[in-house]
Design a protein around this motif. Structure first.
Motif, short mmCIF file in Angstrom:
data_model
loop_
_atom_site.label_atom_id
_atom_site.label_comp_id
_atom_site.label_asym_id
_atom_site.label_seq_id
_atom_site.Cartn_x
_atom_site.Cartn_y
_atom_site.Cartn_z
N VAL A 103 0.59 -1.63 -0.12
CA VAL A 103 -0.21 -0.15 0.05
C VAL A 103 1.06 1.17 0.15
O VAL A 103 1.53 1.51 0.67
N LEU A 104 0.85 2.72 -0.86
CA LEU A 104 1.63 3.74 -0.81
C LEU A 104 0.07 4.76 -0.04
O LEU A 104 -0.75 4.55 -0.40
N GLY A 105 0.63 4.54 0.54
CA GLY A 105 -0.09 6.59 0.81
C GLY A 105 0.50 7.51 1.10
O GLY A 105 2.12 7.82 1.69
N GLY A 106 -0.13 9.03 1.42
CA GLY A 106 0.58 10.28 1.69
C GLY A 106 -0.39 11.41 1.83
O GLY A 106 -0.94 11.19 1.15
N ALA A 129 -3.73 -1.04 -2.98
CA ALA A 129 -3.93 0.36 -2.35
C ALA A 129 -3.10 1.40 -2.95
O ALA A 129 -1.38 1.12 -2.05
N LEU A 130 -3.52 2.51 -2.66
CA LEU A 130 -2.96 3.79 -3.14
C LEU A 130 -4.08 5.09 -2.29
O LEU A 130 -5.10 4.98 -2.31
N VAL A 131 -3.32 5.35 -1.06
CA VAL A 131 -4.31 6.42 -0.33
C VAL A 131 -3.47 7.70 -0.35
O VAL A 131 -2.94 8.08 0.30
N LEU A 132 -4.39 8.49 -0.70
CA LEU A 132 -4.04 10.55 -1.48
C LEU A 132 -4.65 10.82 0.43
O LEU A 132 -6.30 11.38 -0.92
N ARG A 152 -8.00 0.95 -7.33
CA ARG A 152 -7.45 1.03 -5.80
C ARG A 152 -7.42 2.02 -5.55
O ARG A 152 -6.94 2.20 -4.09
N THR A 153 -7.49 3.71 -5.65
CA THR A 153 -7.46 4.54 -5.03
C THR A 153 -8.44 5.11 -3.89
O THR A 153 -9.54 5.42 -4.92
N LEU A 154 -7.64 6.07 -3.10
CA LEU A 154 -8.74 6.34 -2.06
C LEU A 154 -8.21 7.39 -1.99
O LEU A 154 -7.30 8.29 -1.86
N LYS A 198 -9.31 8.19 9.68
CA LYS A 198 -9.10 6.81 9.78
C LYS A 198 -10.16 5.52 9.30
O LYS A 198 -9.68 4.89 8.96
N ARG A 199 -11.29 6.22 9.74
CA ARG A 199 -11.96 4.76 9.34
C ARG A 199 -12.53 4.02 7.83
O ARG A 199 -12.74 3.62 7.12
N LEU A 200 -12.60 6.04 7.51
CA LEU A 200 -12.40 5.91 6.08
C LEU A 200 -11.34 5.21 4.49
O LEU A 200 -11.62 4.04 4.03
N VAL A 201 -9.75 5.00 5.71
CA VAL A 201 -8.89 4.48 4.98
C VAL A 201 -9.24 2.28 5.60
O VAL A 201 -8.74 2.22 4.79
N MET A 202 -9.68 2.84 6.87
CA MET A 202 -9.88 1.23 7.04
C MET A 202 -10.93 0.67 6.72
O MET A 202 -10.82 -0.57 6.08
N GLN A 203 -12.19 1.29 5.98
CA GLN A 203 -13.31 0.93 4.85
C GLN A 203 -12.72 0.05 3.72
O GLN A 203 -12.51 -0.50 2.80
N HIS A 204 -11.06 1.57 3.10
CA HIS A 204 -10.96 0.95 1.96
C HIS A 204 -10.00 -0.15 1.68
O HIS A 204 -10.33 -1.13 1.04
N LEU A 205 -9.27 0.19 2.18
CA LEU A 205 -8.52 -1.08 2.82
C LEU A 205 -9.00 -2.37 2.89
O LEU A 205 -8.53 -3.36 2.24
N ARG A 206 -10.39 -2.35 3.60
CA ARG A 206 -10.56 -3.63 3.80
C ARG A 206 -11.59 -3.93 2.87
O ARG A 206 -11.56 -5.38 2.29
N ALA A 207 -12.22 -2.83 1.94
CA ALA A 207 -12.91 -3.19 0.33
C ALA A 207 -11.79 -4.00 -0.41
O ALA A 207 -12.45 -4.84 -1.23
N LEU A 208 -10.68 -3.77 -0.10
CA LEU A 208 -9.52 -4.65 -1.18
C LEU A 208 -9.06 -5.57 -0.91
O LEU A 208 -7.48 -6.09 -1.91
N ALA A 209 -9.88 -5.87 0.53
CA ALA A 209 -8.19 -7.20 0.76
C ALA A 209 -8.91 -8.59 0.13
O ALA A 209 -9.91 -8.52 -0.27
#
Length: 209
Positions: A103-106, A129-132, A152-154, A198-209
């Motif tokens: 996962v990459l994020g920033g 996943a990519l989290v921006l 795969r990007t949030l 935090k909740r939004l990021v967790m949901q995104h990672l969970r959806a892509l698991a």
């Protein structure tokens, strides 16, 4: 971030790079590499938004790796206006996550760097996943994301961000049909909105698991 945070120095393109690693209680699903905001405006791996991203990743079972860009903290070198910083992030990936799910994020400037690094990796490796978060679209030219990466990007942005206006992010996202999650009333540093982030990021990672 907690008493169990591991610190490490690794070789980087401009000398050593300082890392902070947080591990989940169980075997890690993979590694999340997270980039901090602009070094010339106080950005470090200790930034609260980046720590929030790390907590979200750890709670979803990922090893979270924060790092200081060149010239910050114990990292060698001098600020390179986003060019060398992409190389810094890719050096961290090579050192701690050369194989396996990634996962990459920033956040802010770090979002720009993460997007650039993810796009460069696409030739050989698709990040899970990519989290921006608050990506610095008004200050840097963010790359156009490959379709597989875009899926795969949030992207999370504050409605009232006066550092990076929401309109700038929408102008970047619109031609790519990239959804942007807008936090109502949120500003650049997400004061009072970090639990939601935090909740939004967790949901995104969970959806892509």
């Amino acid at each position: 971030m907690n008493a169990h945070t591991e610190t490490r120095l690794i070789p980087g393109p401009a000398g050593v790079l300082e890392l902070a690693l947080d591990h989940p209680a169980q075997q890690a699903a993979g590694v999340a590499v997270l980039a901090h905001p602009h070094p010339l405006f106080g950005g470090t791996l200790h930034n609260k938004v980046v720590q929030t991203l790390a907590r979200a990743c750890v709670q979803q079972g990922w090893c979270a790796v924060r790092f200081n860009f060149r010239g910050v903290g114990a990292s060698s070198g001098v600020h390179d206006h986003g060019v060398g910083e992409v190389d810094d992030l890719l050096a961290v990936v090579q050192a701690v996550a050369a194989n396996g799910p990634l996962v990459l994020g920033g956040f802010s400037f770090g979002g720009y760097v993460a997007a650039c690094a993810a796009q460069r990796l696409m030739a050989s490796r698709v990040p899970q996943a990519l989290v921006l978060v608050g990506p610095a679209a008004s200050r840097f030219v963010l790359p156009t994301l490959a379709d597989e990466l875009a899926a795969r990007t949030l992207i999370v942005h504050g409605e009232q961000d006066d550092t990076v206006p929401l309109a700038a992010v929408l102008d970047w996202a619109r031609p790519q049909s990239l959804p942007v999650t807008v936090v109502p009333g949120g500003e650049h540093f997400f004061h009072g909105r970090l639990p939601l982030l935090k909740r939004l990021v967790m949901q995104h990672l969970r959806a892509l698991a």
